[in-house]
Write a protein that holds these residues in place. Sequence first.
Motif, PDB file in Angstrom:
ATOM      1  N   ALA A   2       0.836  -1.196   0.000  1.00 20.04           N
ATOM      2  CA  ALA A   2       0.000   0.000   0.000  1.00 20.04           C
ATOM      3  C   ALA A   2       0.876   1.253   0.000  1.00 20.04           C
ATOM      4  O   ALA A   2       1.925   1.280   0.638  1.00 20.04           O
ATOM      5  CB  ALA A   2      -0.899  -0.007   1.234  1.00 20.04           C
ATOM      6  N   PRO A   3       0.471   2.289  -0.744  1.00 17.48           N
ATOM      7  CA  PRO A   3       1.254   3.517  -0.768  1.00 17.48           C
ATOM      8  C   PRO A   3       1.227   4.223   0.587  1.00 17.48           C
ATOM      9  O   PRO A   3       0.262   4.128   1.331  1.00 17.48           O
ATOM     10  CB  PRO A   3       0.585   4.366  -1.837  1.00 17.48           C
ATOM     11  N   ALA A  11       6.132   7.328  -7.282  1.00 23.32           N
ATOM     12  CA  ALA A  11       6.656   6.202  -6.508  1.00 23.32           C
ATOM     13  C   ALA A  11       5.659   5.053  -6.388  1.00 23.32           C
ATOM     14  O   ALA A  11       6.006   3.988  -5.888  1.00 23.32           O
ATOM     15  CB  ALA A  11       7.073   6.670  -5.114  1.00 23.32           C
ATOM     16  N   HIS A  12       4.436   5.244  -6.864  1.00 23.19           N
ATOM     17  CA  HIS A  12       3.428   4.181  -6.777  1.00 23.19           C
ATOM     18  C   HIS A  12       3.866   2.969  -7.591  1.00 23.19           C
ATOM     19  O   HIS A  12       4.336   3.096  -8.714  1.00 23.19           O
ATOM     20  CB  HIS A  12       2.078   4.674  -7.295  1.00 23.19           C
ATOM     21  N   GLY A  13       3.723   1.810  -7.008  1.00 25.74           N
ATOM     22  CA  GLY A  13       4.030   0.568  -7.708  1.00 25.74           C
ATOM     23  C   GLY A  13       5.487   0.141  -7.648  1.00 25.74           C
ATOM     24  O   GLY A  13       5.820  -0.936  -8.124  1.00 25.74           O
ATOM     25  N   LEU A  14       6.351   0.955  -7.079  1.00 29.17           N
ATOM     26  CA  LEU A  14       7.752   0.568  -6.965  1.00 29.17           C
ATOM     27  C   LEU A  14       7.893  -0.412  -5.802  1.00 29.17           C
ATOM     28  O   LEU A  14       7.328  -0.216  -4.740  1.00 29.17           O
ATOM     29  CB  LEU A  14       8.644   1.794  -6.725  1.00 29.17           C
ATOM     30  N   THR A  15       8.636  -1.471  -6.030  1.00 27.69           N
ATOM     31  CA  THR A  15       8.764  -2.486  -4.991  1.00 27.69           C
ATOM     32  C   THR A  15      10.197  -2.690  -4.521  1.00 27.69           C
ATOM     33  O   THR A  15      10.409  -3.343  -3.511  1.00 27.69           O
ATOM     34  CB  THR A  15       8.217  -3.841  -5.495  1.00 27.69           C
ATOM     35  N   THR A  16      11.177  -2.144  -5.228  1.00 31.08           N
ATOM     36  CA  THR A  16      12.569  -2.337  -4.815  1.00 31.08           C
ATOM     37  C   THR A  16      13.284  -0.998  -4.731  1.00 31.08           C
ATOM     38  O   THR A  16      12.863  -0.005  -5.328  1.00 31.08           O
ATOM     39  CB  THR A  16      13.345  -3.230  -5.804  1.00 31.08           C
ATOM     40  N   ARG A  17      14.372  -1.010  -3.993  1.00 26.60           N
ATOM     41  CA  ARG A  17      15.206   0.183  -3.877  1.00 26.60           C
ATOM     42  C   ARG A  17      15.768   0.555  -5.245  1.00 26.60           C
ATOM     43  O   ARG A  17      15.870   1.725  -5.597  1.00 26.60           O
ATOM     44  CB  ARG A  17      16.343  -0.086  -2.887  1.00 26.60           C
ATOM     45  N   THR A  18      16.126  -0.437  -6.049  1.00 23.80           N
ATOM     46  CA  THR A  18      16.679  -0.192  -7.374  1.00 23.80           C
ATOM     47  C   THR A  18      15.684   0.563  -8.247  1.00 23.80           C
ATOM     48  O   THR A  18      16.061   1.491  -8.968  1.00 23.80           O
ATOM     49  CB  THR A  18      17.068  -1.523  -8.050  1.00 23.80           C
ATOM     50  N   GLU A  19      14.426   0.176  -8.193  1.00 21.88           N
ATOM     51  CA  GLU A  19      13.397   0.888  -8.962  1.00 21.88           C
ATOM     52  C   GLU A  19      13.275   2.335  -8.499  1.00 21.88           C
ATOM     53  O   GLU A  19      13.178   3.253  -9.308  1.00 21.88           O
ATOM     54  CB  GLU A  19      12.045   0.187  -8.820  1.00 21.88           C
ATOM     55  N   LEU A  20      13.294   2.541  -7.173  1.00 27.66           N
ATOM     56  CA  LEU A  20      13.189   3.895  -6.627  1.00 27.66           C
ATOM     57  C   LEU A  20      14.376   4.751  -7.047  1.00 27.66           C
ATOM     58  O   LEU A  20      14.212   5.888  -7.474  1.00 27.66           O
ATOM     59  CB  LEU A  20      13.085   3.849  -5.100  1.00 27.66           C
ATOM     60  N   VAL A  21      15.577   4.200  -6.957  1.00 28.26           N
ATOM     61  CA  VAL A  21      16.771   4.934  -7.364  1.00 28.26           C
ATOM     62  C   VAL A  21      16.684   5.293  -8.851  1.00 28.26           C
ATOM     63  O   VAL A  21      17.049   6.395  -9.260  1.00 28.26           O
ATOM     64  CB  VAL A  21      18.054   4.127  -7.057  1.00 28.26           C
TER      65      VAL A  21
END
Length: 62
Positions: A2-3, A11-21
Amino acid sequence: MAPAKDEPTSAHGLTTRTELVGVIKSLGEKVMSGVTYGFENAVAQMKVANSRLELSTKESWC
């Protein structure tokens, strides 16, 4: 997942630190591109408004 309460939509739907970076890097590149465009546009406008003067955008510390 959940956001969070104040989570930005980018940032919605991101599940890993790599995706966020990756998203942060992409947004940073877009901001830099916009700032560069704005600066170059301002320089072009100054050149038009002051066509009789020579405008230098190079740094001079001496």
